[in-house]
Design a protein around this motif. Sequence first.
Motif, short mmCIF file in Angstrom:
data_model
loop_
_atom_site.label_atom_id
_atom_site.label_comp_id
_atom_site.label_asym_id
_atom_site.label_seq_id
_atom_site.Cartn_x
_atom_site.Cartn_y
_atom_site.Cartn_z
N GLY A 81 0.80 -1.21 0.00
CA GLY A 81 0.00 0.00 0.00
C GLY A 81 0.83 1.27 0.00
N ALA A 82 2.16 1.13 0.05
CA ALA A 82 3.03 2.31 0.01
C ALA A 82 2.85 3.04 -1.32
CB ALA A 82 4.48 1.92 0.21
N LEU A 83 2.59 2.28 -2.36
CA LEU A 83 2.23 2.84 -3.67
C LEU A 83 0.83 2.35 -3.99
CD1 LEU A 83 5.44 2.23 -5.81
CD2 LEU A 83 4.62 4.39 -4.90
N HIS A 84 -0.01 3.28 -4.39
CA HIS A 84 -1.39 2.90 -4.69
C HIS A 84 -1.68 3.02 -6.19
CE1 HIS A 84 -5.68 2.44 -4.40
NE2 HIS A 84 -5.86 3.63 -4.95
N ALA A 85 -1.48 4.19 -6.73
CA ALA A 85 -1.75 4.43 -8.15
C ALA A 85 -0.44 4.77 -8.84
CB ALA A 85 -2.74 5.56 -8.31
N VAL A 86 -0.11 3.99 -9.86
CA VAL A 86 1.12 4.22 -10.62
C VAL A 86 0.75 4.31 -12.10
CG1 VAL A 86 3.41 3.35 -11.18
CG2 VAL A 86 2.44 2.90 -8.92
N SER A 87 1.02 5.44 -12.68
CA SER A 87 0.83 5.64 -14.12
C SER A 87 2.20 5.47 -14.77
CB SER A 87 0.29 7.05 -14.36
OG SER A 87 0.35 7.37 -15.73
N ILE A 88 2.27 4.66 -15.83
CA ILE A 88 3.56 4.31 -16.42
C ILE A 88 3.58 4.65 -17.90
CG2 ILE A 88 5.16 2.44 -16.95
CD1 ILE A 88 3.95 0.95 -14.51
N LYS A 89 4.65 5.30 -18.32
CA LYS A 89 4.95 5.50 -19.74
C LYS A 89 6.38 5.01 -19.95
CE LYS A 89 1.87 9.38 -20.50
NZ LYS A 89 1.72 10.74 -21.00
N THR A 90 6.57 4.21 -21.00
CA THR A 90 7.89 3.68 -21.28
C THR A 90 8.31 4.04 -22.70
OG1 THR A 90 6.96 1.57 -22.01
CG2 THR A 90 7.64 1.73 -19.70
N TYR A 91 9.60 4.27 -22.86
CA TYR A 91 10.16 4.67 -24.15
C TYR A 91 11.52 4.03 -24.36
CZ TYR A 91 6.92 8.65 -23.64
OH TYR A 91 5.82 9.44 -23.45
N THR A 92 11.84 3.73 -25.60
CA THR A 92 13.23 3.46 -25.94
C THR A 92 13.91 4.83 -26.02
OG1 THR A 92 12.89 3.59 -28.32
CG2 THR A 92 12.61 1.40 -27.28
N PRO A 93 15.24 4.89 -25.99
CA PRO A 93 15.89 6.20 -26.13
C PRO A 93 15.48 6.94 -27.42
CG PRO A 93 17.45 4.63 -25.28
CD PRO A 93 16.20 3.85 -25.66
N GLN A 94 15.29 6.20 -28.51
CA GLN A 94 14.89 6.82 -29.77
C GLN A 94 13.47 7.39 -29.66
OE1 GLN A 94 16.09 3.64 -29.49
NE2 GLN A 94 18.15 3.94 -30.31
N GLN A 95 12.57 6.64 -29.05
CA GLN A 95 11.20 7.12 -28.87
C GLN A 95 11.17 8.35 -27.95
OE1 GLN A 95 9.63 3.45 -27.34
NE2 GLN A 95 8.59 2.94 -29.27
N TRP A 96 11.99 8.32 -26.91
CA TRP A 96 12.04 9.44 -25.98
C TRP A 96 12.55 10.70 -26.68
CZ3 TRP A 96 10.02 11.13 -21.81
CH2 TRP A 96 10.65 12.13 -21.02
N GLN A 97 13.58 10.53 -27.50
CA GLN A 97 14.13 11.67 -28.24
C GLN A 97 13.06 12.27 -29.15
OE1 GLN A 97 17.36 13.02 -27.93
NE2 GLN A 97 16.37 14.66 -29.05
N ALA A 98 12.33 11.41 -29.86
CA ALA A 98 11.27 11.90 -30.74
C ALA A 98 10.16 12.59 -29.94
CB ALA A 98 10.69 10.74 -31.55
N ALA A 99 9.80 12.03 -28.79
CA ALA A 99 8.74 12.61 -27.96
C ALA A 99 9.17 13.98 -27.41
CB ALA A 99 8.38 11.67 -26.82
N THR A 100 10.39 14.09 -26.95
CA THR A 100 10.85 15.37 -26.40
C THR A 100 11.07 16.38 -27.49
OG1 THR A 100 13.13 14.54 -26.30
CG2 THR A 100 11.83 14.38 -24.29
N ASP A 101 11.50 15.94 -28.68
CA ASP A 101 11.64 16.87 -29.81
C ASP A 101 10.29 17.44 -30.19
OD1 ASP A 101 14.35 16.46 -29.89
OD2 ASP A 101 14.33 15.18 -31.68
N ASN A 102 9.25 16.60 -30.19
CA ASN A 102 7.91 17.04 -30.58
C ASN A 102 7.30 18.00 -29.56
OD1 ASN A 102 7.93 15.58 -32.95
ND2 ASN A 102 6.95 13.79 -32.04
N GLN A 103 7.68 17.88 -28.30
CA GLN A 103 7.13 18.76 -27.27
C GLN A 103 7.63 20.19 -27.46
OE1 GLN A 103 8.08 17.02 -23.48
NE2 GLN A 103 6.50 15.46 -23.65
N GLY A 104 8.82 20.32 -28.00
CA GLY A 104 9.38 21.65 -28.22
C GLY A 104 8.86 22.33 -29.47
N ALA A 105 8.13 21.58 -30.31
CA ALA A 105 7.68 22.14 -31.59
C ALA A 105 6.43 22.99 -31.43
CB ALA A 105 7.39 21.01 -32.59
#
Length: 84
Positions: free
Chosen positions: A60-84
């Motif tokens: 019960g120390a953690l109750h709700a966990v929202s998870i997003k996972t990325y490969t380094p390439q996916q992360w780079q694309a996601a962060t590049d798109n956020q700046g656009a």
Amino acid sequence: MQPSEVKALLENRLDGCEFHIQGEGCNFQVVAVGEVFEGLSPVKRQQMIYGALTDEIASGALHAVSIKTYTPQQWQAATDNQGA
């Protein structure tokens, strides 16, 4: 728990990943980036993160966990798109 505690748990239990944690109390958002996710389905990726936090979720120390996972390439694309 604090975000830094969740991050430390994950770093100790999953090698080769970078973690970004937000949240407080027992509700957290986890963003995990790592080569380890290459070729895995979204379900398998989430199972890896949940597996690393099983004890904390069960206690019960953690109750709700929202998870997003990325490969380094996916992360780079996601962060590049956020700046656009």
